[in-house]
Design a protein around this motif. Structure first.
Motif, mmCIF file in Angstrom:
data_model
loop_
_atom_site.group_PDB
_atom_site.id
_atom_site.type_symbol
_atom_site.label_atom_id
_atom_site.label_comp_id
_atom_site.label_asym_id
_atom_site.label_seq_id
_atom_site.Cartn_x
_atom_site.Cartn_y
_atom_site.Cartn_z
ATOM 1 N N ARG A 26 -61.048 -78.610 127.806
ATOM 2 C CA ARG A 26 -59.810 -78.943 127.103
ATOM 3 C C ARG A 26 -60.071 -79.970 126.032
ATOM 4 N N ARG A 27 -59.556 -79.682 124.824
ATOM 5 C CA ARG A 27 -59.817 -80.586 123.709
ATOM 6 C C ARG A 27 -59.021 -81.884 123.871
ATOM 7 N N ASP A 28 -57.752 -81.737 124.213
ATOM 8 C CA ASP A 28 -56.892 -82.903 124.329
ATOM 9 C C ASP A 28 -57.053 -83.469 125.731
ATOM 10 N N ARG A 29 -57.730 -84.592 125.848
ATOM 11 C CA ARG A 29 -58.021 -85.141 127.169
ATOM 12 C C ARG A 29 -56.755 -85.453 127.943
ATOM 13 N N GLY A 30 -55.691 -85.776 127.218
ATOM 14 C CA GLY A 30 -54.450 -86.123 127.916
ATOM 15 C C GLY A 30 -53.493 -84.955 128.045
ATOM 16 N N GLY A 31 -53.919 -83.789 127.576
ATOM 17 C CA GLY A 31 -53.018 -82.647 127.561
ATOM 18 C C GLY A 31 -52.857 -82.008 128.928
ATOM 19 N N ARG A 32 -52.005 -81.014 128.984
ATOM 20 C CA ARG A 32 -51.756 -80.301 130.241
ATOM 21 C C ARG A 32 -52.751 -79.169 130.397
ATOM 22 N N GLY A 33 -53.023 -78.815 131.607
ATOM 23 C CA GLY A 33 -53.935 -77.716 131.875
ATOM 24 C C GLY A 33 -55.222 -78.227 132.465
ATOM 25 N N PRO A 34 -55.928 -77.368 133.188
ATOM 26 C CA PRO A 34 -57.197 -77.794 133.783
ATOM 27 C C PRO A 34 -58.154 -78.293 132.710
ATOM 28 N N LYS A 35 -58.965 -79.284 133.063
ATOM 29 C CA LYS A 35 -59.926 -79.818 132.089
ATOM 30 C C LYS A 35 -61.010 -78.793 131.789
ATOM 31 N N VAL A 36 -61.419 -78.078 132.819
ATOM 32 C CA VAL A 36 -62.517 -77.109 132.654
ATOM 33 C C VAL A 36 -62.097 -75.767 133.219
ATOM 34 N N ILE A 37 -62.365 -74.735 132.456
ATOM 35 C CA ILE A 37 -62.129 -73.355 132.902
ATOM 36 C C ILE A 37 -63.413 -72.582 132.629
ATOM 37 N N LYS A 38 -63.833 -71.807 133.596
ATOM 38 C CA LYS A 38 -65.039 -70.999 133.377
ATOM 39 C C LYS A 38 -64.664 -69.517 133.417
ATOM 40 N N LEU A 39 -65.337 -68.751 132.579
ATOM 41 C CA LEU A 39 -65.026 -67.327 132.479
ATOM 42 C C LEU A 39 -66.321 -66.517 132.510
ATOM 43 N N TRP A 40 -66.224 -65.356 133.138
ATOM 44 C CA TRP A 40 -67.328 -64.409 133.150
ATOM 45 C C TRP A 40 -66.784 -63.082 132.642
ATOM 46 N N SER A 41 -67.514 -62.437 131.731
ATOM 47 C CA SER A 41 -67.013 -61.181 131.182
ATOM 48 C C SER A 41 -68.162 -60.193 131.003
ATOM 49 N N HIS A 42 -67.792 -58.935 130.858
ATOM 50 C CA HIS A 42 -68.806 -57.905 130.671
ATOM 51 C C HIS A 42 -69.496 -58.121 129.324
ATOM 52 N N PRO A 43 -70.832 -58.067 129.300
ATOM 53 C CA PRO A 43 -71.533 -58.393 128.053
ATOM 54 C C PRO A 43 -71.247 -57.418 126.916
ATOM 55 N N GLU A 44 -70.822 -56.205 127.215
ATOM 56 C CA GLU A 44 -70.578 -55.237 126.137
ATOM 57 C C GLU A 44 -69.100 -55.109 125.804
ATOM 58 N N THR A 45 -68.282 -55.050 126.841
ATOM 59 C CA THR A 45 -66.877 -54.709 126.592
ATOM 60 C C THR A 45 -65.964 -55.911 126.544
ATOM 61 N N GLY A 46 -66.403 -57.024 127.093
ATOM 62 C CA GLY A 46 -65.542 -58.197 127.140
ATOM 63 C C GLY A 46 -64.553 -58.210 128.282
ATOM 64 N N LEU A 47 -64.577 -57.198 129.147
ATOM 65 C CA LEU A 47 -63.626 -57.186 130.254
ATOM 66 C C LEU A 47 -63.839 -58.403 131.144
ATOM 67 N N LEU A 48 -62.740 -59.082 131.466
ATOM 68 C CA LEU A 48 -62.798 -60.286 132.272
ATOM 69 C C LEU A 48 -63.227 -59.946 133.692
ATOM 70 N N ARG A 49 -64.279 -60.548 134.164
ATOM 71 C CA ARG A 49 -64.780 -60.335 135.525
ATOM 72 C C ARG A 49 -64.301 -61.445 136.453
ATOM 73 N N ARG A 50 -64.347 -62.674 136.001
ATOM 74 C CA ARG A 50 -63.892 -63.806 136.818
ATOM 75 C C ARG A 50 -63.418 -64.915 135.886
ATOM 76 N N ILE A 51 -62.387 -65.634 136.342
ATOM 77 C CA ILE A 51 -61.965 -66.839 135.655
ATOM 78 C C ILE A 51 -61.726 -67.901 136.729
ATOM 79 N N VAL A 52 -62.258 -69.074 136.515
ATOM 80 C CA VAL A 52 -62.136 -70.162 137.488
ATOM 81 C C VAL A 52 -61.479 -71.348 136.793
ATOM 82 N N PHE A 53 -60.347 -71.764 137.320
ATOM 83 C CA PHE A 53 -59.672 -72.971 136.850
ATOM 84 C C PHE A 53 -60.114 -74.090 137.790
#
Lengths: 356, 182
Positions: free
Chosen positions: A281-308
């Motif tokens: 997150r860019r805004d340290r004081g903003g709302r939302g998780p500080k870190v989100i991780k994403l995994w996607s298919h290398p060719e199609t971009g389909l979301l495989r996992r997202i972790v908040f």
């Protein structure tokens, strides 16, 4: 439809056509020539071709494997571009039985056609380009099923019992932990949350109406897509919506994106190395998780996992990781995203028209 | 011109004809892996022979001609099913696929959209096996188990269902009426 003439070559042609379309492949038998073969009439060949055509059209009608279709095209273009390189080795044109890129769990290959004309990829930032590909993939028409789990960050690989779980028979509120989320296209969804043992609360949106199915209560339906608010951690609601594309675009707008090393996620020997992003997150004081991780298919971009990561969850003393995993892309029944598919036919259905 | 490479332009042709060519190949070749391979080979041959392509003529029939030759070569290794798939068989398919390609609609799916109506119009004892076989992607043997009938019964039922669907598609003008033998 003309009844088939009952002569031997016709019966052989009919039988061959049936076997050809509906039998499982049998390499040994397929290479044999039937000993009693007689020439087939042109009419019988046309009928067999008609069967093949309808078979092909039916296969195409129900084919939701957009990744497979896109991969077919990308494979062609990759071969062409490779051949154009001056030092390219000569390539055997015949490539039989290439292994599929994605065969993971019980799922068919994931798919969404890249909307290259609509989404301007940011060529100068590869991480943003990956996120743009995921945004384009989120518009895919195919059905996707995800699981949602809450995990204690300090217990890698070991899950606590679902939040709010109690002894069997004890009523508990519906929870996101252990929930199942189905998507079709960009915004149709069904969210199934466990509550008391054997009971579920089901929220959904069929493209026109939102609806809510609860145990032993009337089914509620509304023309307002946001009428039934799904309880989720406040921190999560700042970024996560059930419009996947909107969620990813919010990350693009509010988070710094970077690539991490590709990760196979223990999905088995045939799985790809999923493209792995971290969003901070860019805004340290903003709302939302500080870190989100994403995994996607290398060719199609389909979301495989997202972790908040480290989300404050009501009723939990310590933060939890909220993990959303792609389970499969099996086609769901046509009416799955309507409320009718999730309650008995004689259930009371109430149309909600007033805002509480 | 616009700084667009030739392969980028060819990709447009590939995309515009992908669904059509896949339909043609799937109707002629049963194995999905072989369909993928033949698709790739057809497009690669077309790329290599692009300078021989008469650009006053449509691309679709030309790529199908390439595909037909590759299909015939494929069946040299599978003579059992090549008994049916000969030049007449492929010529019929070519005619029908061209008929579909000339129908109104921006995409291949739009051109064959009447198929869904034809499926809905099937009597249930044909419609159910069709849905199990194609929508649920069950092999014929599992469809038979599901419905509690023999495999041969299901094969025949699917064959008759497909014949009815072909009739329906002919009535709706999606495919052409077959020409009678002279």
């Amino acid at each position: 439809m003309t009844a088939p003439e009952h002569n031997r070559p016709d019966r052989n042609a009919d039988r061959l056509a049936r076997e050809w379309i509906d039998d499982e492949p049998h390499p040994a038998r397929d290479t044999e020539t039937p000993a009693d073969h007689e020439p087939f009439t042109a009419e019988r060949r046309r009928q067999a071709a008609g069967q093949g055509l309808v078979h092909s059209l039916l296969t195409g009608l129900y084919d939701r494997d957009q990744v497979g279709r896109e991969r077919r095209i990308q494979d062609v273009m990759q071969r062409i571009r490779t051949e154009q390189q001056p030092d390219a080795p000569s390539i055997n044109v015949t490539a039989r039985r290439r292994s599929r890129v994605v065969r993971w769990g019980a799922a068919a290959a994931a798919a969404v056609v890249l909307a290259a004309m609509l989404i301007p990829f940011t060529q100068s930032d590869p991480a943003l380009a990956t996120l743009d590909k995921m945004i384009a993939a989120a518009d895919g028409a195919g059905d996707r099923t995800y699981s949602i789990h809450l995990r204690d960050p300090g217990r890698r690989g070991r899950r606590r019992p679902p939040a709010g779980a109690g002894p069997a028979g004890v009523h508990r509120k519906a929870t996101l932990d252990g929930a199942t989320l189905h998507f079709r296209g960009r915004d149709k969804f069904v969210l199934i949350r466990p509550s008391a043992p054997g009971r579920r609360v089901i929220d959904g949106f069929d493209g026109q109406q939102s609806w809510l199915v609860r145990p032993r209560k009337p089914v509620l339906v509304s023309d307002d897509p946001t009428r039934f608010r799904i309880p989720m951690p406040e921190e999560l609601s700042a970024v996560l919506s059930l419009d996947v594309r909107a969620t990813l675009k919010r990350l693009r707008d509010e988070y710094d994106i970077e690539h991490l090393d590709p990760d196979a996620l223990n999905d088995g020997p045939d799985s790809p190395a999923w493209t792995h992003l971290r969003a901070s997150r860019r805004d340290r004081g903003g709302r939302g998780p500080k870190v989100i991780k994403l995994w996607s298919h290398p060719e199609t971009g389909l979301l495989r996992r997202i972790v908040f990561e480290n989300v404050k969850v009501q009723s939990q003393r310590t933060p939890r990781h909220v993990i959303i995993d792609l389970v499969n892309q099996k086609s769901l029944p046509a009416d799955w995203f309507t409320h009718d598919a999730h309650h008995p036919g004689d259930a009371t259905v109430e149309l909600v028209t007033e805002t509480p | 011109m616009h700084g667009i490479e030739a392969d980028a332009v060819f990709e447009i042709l590939v995309r515009e004809n992908a669904a059509m060519l896949a339909t043609y190949l799937r109707a002629a070749v049963r194995d999905p892996g072989a369909v993928d391979d033949l698709f790739q080979e057809s497009m690669l041959v077309a790329w290599r022979k692009l300078d021989k392509f008469d650009r006053t003529r449509p691309f679709g029939p030309w790529i199908r001609g390439i595909a037909a030759r590759l299909v015939m070569a494929h069946y040299r290794n599978a003579p059992r099913h090549g008994l049916l798939c000969d030049e007449d068989f492929l010529a019929y398919l070519d005619q029908q696929v061209q008929h579909i390609a000339e129908r109104p609609g921006d995409t291949w799916d739009e051109k064959v959209s009447a198929l869904a109506e034809c499926i809905k119009a099937l009597p249930e004892h044909y419609g159910q096996p069709i849905r199990l076989r194609y929508m649920d992607e069950k092999p014929a043997a599992r469809v038979a188990d599901h419905l509690g009938v023999s495999l041969e019964t299901i094969r025949k039922r699917l064959q008759r269902a497909r014949a009815r669907l072909l009739d329906c598609l002919q009535r709706k003008g999606v495919v052409a009426e077959a020409e009678a033998d002279a």
